[in-house]
Design an enzyme around this catalytic site. Structure first.
Site, PDB file in Angstrom:
ATOM      1  N   CYS A   1      -2.061   9.023   3.076  1.00  0.00           N
ATOM      2  CA  CYS A   1      -1.866   8.632   1.678  1.00  0.00           C
ATOM      3  C   CYS A   1      -3.098   8.878   0.827  1.00  0.00           C
ATOM      4  O   CYS A   1      -2.987   9.054  -0.389  1.00  0.00           O
ATOM      5  CB  CYS A   1      -1.456   7.164   1.601  1.00  0.00           C
ATOM      6  SG  CYS A   1      -2.576   6.039   2.456  1.00  0.00           S
TER       7      CYS A   1
ATOM      8  N   GLU B   1       0.880  -1.168   0.000  1.00  0.00           N
ATOM      9  CA  GLU B   1       0.000   0.000   0.000  1.00  0.00           C
ATOM     10  C   GLU B   1       0.911   1.209   0.000  1.00  0.00           C
ATOM     11  O   GLU B   1       1.472   1.575   1.028  1.00  0.00           O
ATOM     12  CB  GLU B   1      -0.944  -0.036   1.210  1.00  0.00           C
ATOM     13  CG  GLU B   1      -2.103   0.938   1.094  1.00  0.00           C
ATOM     14  CD  GLU B   1      -1.793   2.285   1.717  1.00  0.00           C
ATOM     15  OE1 GLU B   1      -1.499   3.229   0.934  1.00  0.00           O
ATOM     16  OE2 GLU B   1      -1.845   2.404   2.943  1.00  0.00           O
TER      17      GLU B   1
END
Length: 477
Positions: free
Chosen positions: A284, A250
C-alpha cells in the site's frame, strides 16, 4: 488437494471437515494447487464471537506483565521458526525467500514492541479543583476485536493486530486473507503453543462479506481493525457505525514520489527501484506516481530504467531472485489493463510492460513514461509491478498534483534543499512521509493514512492506544 486442509481456530481448537466447504490454495509461481482451506459457516463465526466474549473478562484481568511475557515468548518462537515462515510466505504469496524470512523477524519485533507497550499503559492523577477529591484517569481494554487482514504481508498484519490487541487486554476474532492462510495458521499454532488461553484469539476463513457482516452486527465486537482496499474499508465502517464500533482503517494508497532537480539521482533511482520491486509492487505504501522535475527528468529516467531492468524476476524460492510473481491471475490481469489503458492514451513503455512466461503470475517491472493525467494509473492505485512517471516544473505544481487524489497514505521526496523538504512536510496530505528515505515503517512508529486512506494508526504507542478506553474517576474523601 491435501487430505488435511487448513482449518479454522475457535476456542483453542482446530475445525475442519464436518460438511464445511473448502477453497483451493494456489501457488502463484506455478499455478499448482497447494491444498485446501476450510470455509467458515455462520455458526463458526458465532462460536468464535462467543469464545472471544467469554474469554475477555479473564484476559483483561491478566496482569500486564503476564501478557507481556506471553508476547515476548511468541516473538522468540516466531524468530526460531523464521525459515519455516519464510518458506510458507514465498510459496503462497510469491515474495522472495530472503524478504519472506525477514518478514518473520519484523513480526517478532512487533510482538516484542507490543509486549513493552503492555507494561506502559499508564493512567494519570489530575490535580483537583475540589477539596478532598482525588481525580484519576484510567485506561481499560475496549473489548473483543474483529480484525481483517490482506494477503500482501501475511504475517506482519495478523501479528501486529493480534499483538496490539492482546497487549491492551482485548480478545480477538481475526480473518486473515484466503490467499495466504498457511502463514496465519502457523502463527495461530505458535500462539497456542506459547500458552495463549483458549478463546483469546480465534481465526476464521471463508466468505469475507458473511464473516465481516456477522461479526460487526453481532453486538459482541467493540473494535474493528481492517487493512485493505478503500471500497471494502468504507463498507465495513458503515456496518460498524450502527453499533458505534470503533475503527482503525488502513486503506489503499497511491504514493506520490517526487524527485527534484537537486536530488542525488544516483542514490534515489536504485533505492526507488528496489522499493518498487518489493512484494512485486503489491504494497500500500509502494512508490507509484513518479513526478520528476524537468531538469533531471531524462537522467533520472535513464538511471531508474537501468535499476528496474537489473532486478532479477523469477522463482521466489531460488537463490538470487529479487522479485517473484503477482499473487494471482486477477492481479496480473489488472496490471495488464493499467498498461493497456495508459499506452492507449499516449504513455510510452520505458521498460517492461508485459507478462513474463505463460506459467504463474509473473509480470515484468514496468515504467510508463510521460503518462497523461487522464490515464487510470494516475488516478487508481495499481497495486503491482508498474510505476507511472511525468515531469513537473515547480514546487507548487507538484504539491497540487500529489494532493489531487483522495488517497493520503504515503509519499516520498528527494531533494538536497532543507527549505523544499520543510515545505513538503507542511503541505503534503499523507500519514507517512519519506524524505530522502523510504524507511517509513517500523514496530515503534505509527503507520496510518488520512483522507480515503483511512484513520487511526498501527504501530508505535498509537497502535495499542487504539484498543483502549479512557475512564475518569472522581473520588471524594
Amino acid at each position: 488437494m491435501s487430505a488435511q486442509p487448513i482449518g479454522l481456530f475457535v476456542a483453542g481448537e482446530w475445525r475442519r471437515g464436518g460438511g464445511r466447504g473448502e477453497l483451493a490454495r494456489v501457488n502463484p509461481s506455478t499455478d499448482e494447487v497447494l491444498g485446501a482451506l476450510t470455509v467458515a459457516e455462520v455458526q463458526d463465526v458465532h462460536d468464535a464471537l462467543e469464545a472471544a466474549r467469554a474469554a475477555f473478562p479473564r484476559w483483561r484481568a491478566t496482569p500486564a506483565v503476564e501478557r507481556a511475557t506471553l508476547l515476548h515468548k511468541a516473538g522468540a518462537a516466531i524468530r526460531a521458526r523464521a525459515p519455516e515462515f519464510g518458506q510458507l510466505i514465498a510459496t503462497e504469496l510469491g515474495n522472495v525467500l530472503p524478504a519472506a524470512t525477514f518478514e518473520a523477524m519484523v513480526a517478532a519485533d512487533v510482538m516484542d514492541w507490543s509486549a513493552g507497550e503492555a507494561r506502559r499503559i499508564y493512567g494519570r492523577v489530575v490535580p483537583s479543583r475540589f477539596p478532598f477529591t482525588r481525580q484519576t484517569v484510567l485506561k481499560e481494554p475496549i473489548g473483543p476485536v474483529f480484525a481483517a487482514c490482506p494477503w500482501n504481508m501475511p504475517l506482519i498484519f495478523p501479528a501486529r493486530k493480534i499483538a496490539e490487541a492482546l497487549a491492551a487486554g482485548c480478545t480477538v476474532v481475526i480473518k486473515p486473507a484466503e490467499e495466504t492462510p498457511a502463514t496465519a495458521a502457523l502463527l495461530m499454532q505458535v500462539l497456542h503453543d506459547c500458552g495463549l488461553p483458549p478463546g483469546v484469539v480465534n481465526m476464521l476463513f471463508g466468505r469475507p462479506d458473511m464473516v465481516s457482516r456477522t461479526a460487526l452486527v453481532s453486538g459482541v465486537i467493540r473494535k474493528l481493525s481492517f487493512t485493505g482496499s478503500v471500497p471494502v474499508g468504507k463498507q465495513l465502517a458503515a456496518l460498524a457505525a450502527p453499533q458505534l464500533v470503533r475503527c482503525t482503517l488502513e486503506l489503499g494508497g497511491h504514493a506520490p514520489t517526487i524527485v527534484f532537480d537537486d536530488a542525488d539521482v544516483d542514490v534515489a533511482a536504485p533505492l526507488l527501484a528496489e522499493r518498487k520491486a518489493r512484494v512485486s509492487g503489491q504494497v500500500c505504501n509502494s512508490p507509484t506516481r513518479f513526478y520528476v522535475q524537468e531538469g533531471v527528468y531524462e537522467r533520472f529516467r535513464e538511471r531508474f530504467v537501468a535499476a528496474l531492468q537489473s532486478v532479477r524476476v523469477g522463482d521466489p524460492l531460488a537463490g538470487g531472485t529479487q522479485m517473484g510473481p503477482l499473487v494471482n491471475a486477477r492481479r496480473l490481469g489488472a496490471i495488464e489493463a493499467f498498461v493497456a489503458d495508459a499506452t492507449a492514451q499516449g504513455a510510452r513503455v520505458a521498460t517492461g510492460g508485459s507478462r513474463i512466461g505463460d506459467r504463474g503470475s509473473f509480470h515484468a517491472l514496468t515504467l510508463l513514461d510521460e503518462v497523461p493525467d487522464s490515464a487510470r494509473i494516475m488516478r487508481e492505485e495499481p497495486f503491482g509491478a508498474v510505476a507511472a512517471m511525468q515531469p513537473f516544473r515547480t514546487l507548487d505544481e507538484v504539491v497540487g498534483k500529489a494532493n489531487a487524489l483522495p488517497f493520503g497514505l504515503a509519499a516520498y521526496a528527494f531533494s538536497r534543499s532543507a527549505r523544499t523538504l520543510h515545505a513538503l512536510t507542511e503541505q503534503l496530505e499523507v500519514g507517512l512521509l519519506g524524505l530522502n528515505s523510504c524507511n517509513i515503517a517500523a514496530a515503534e512508529t505509527p503507520f496510518g493514512g488520512v483522507k480515503d486512506s483511512g484513520y487511526g494508526s498501527e504501530g508505535g504507542t498509537e497502535g495499542v492506544e487504539g484498543y483502549l478506553l479512557t475512564k475518569y474517576v472522581a473520588e471524594g474523601c
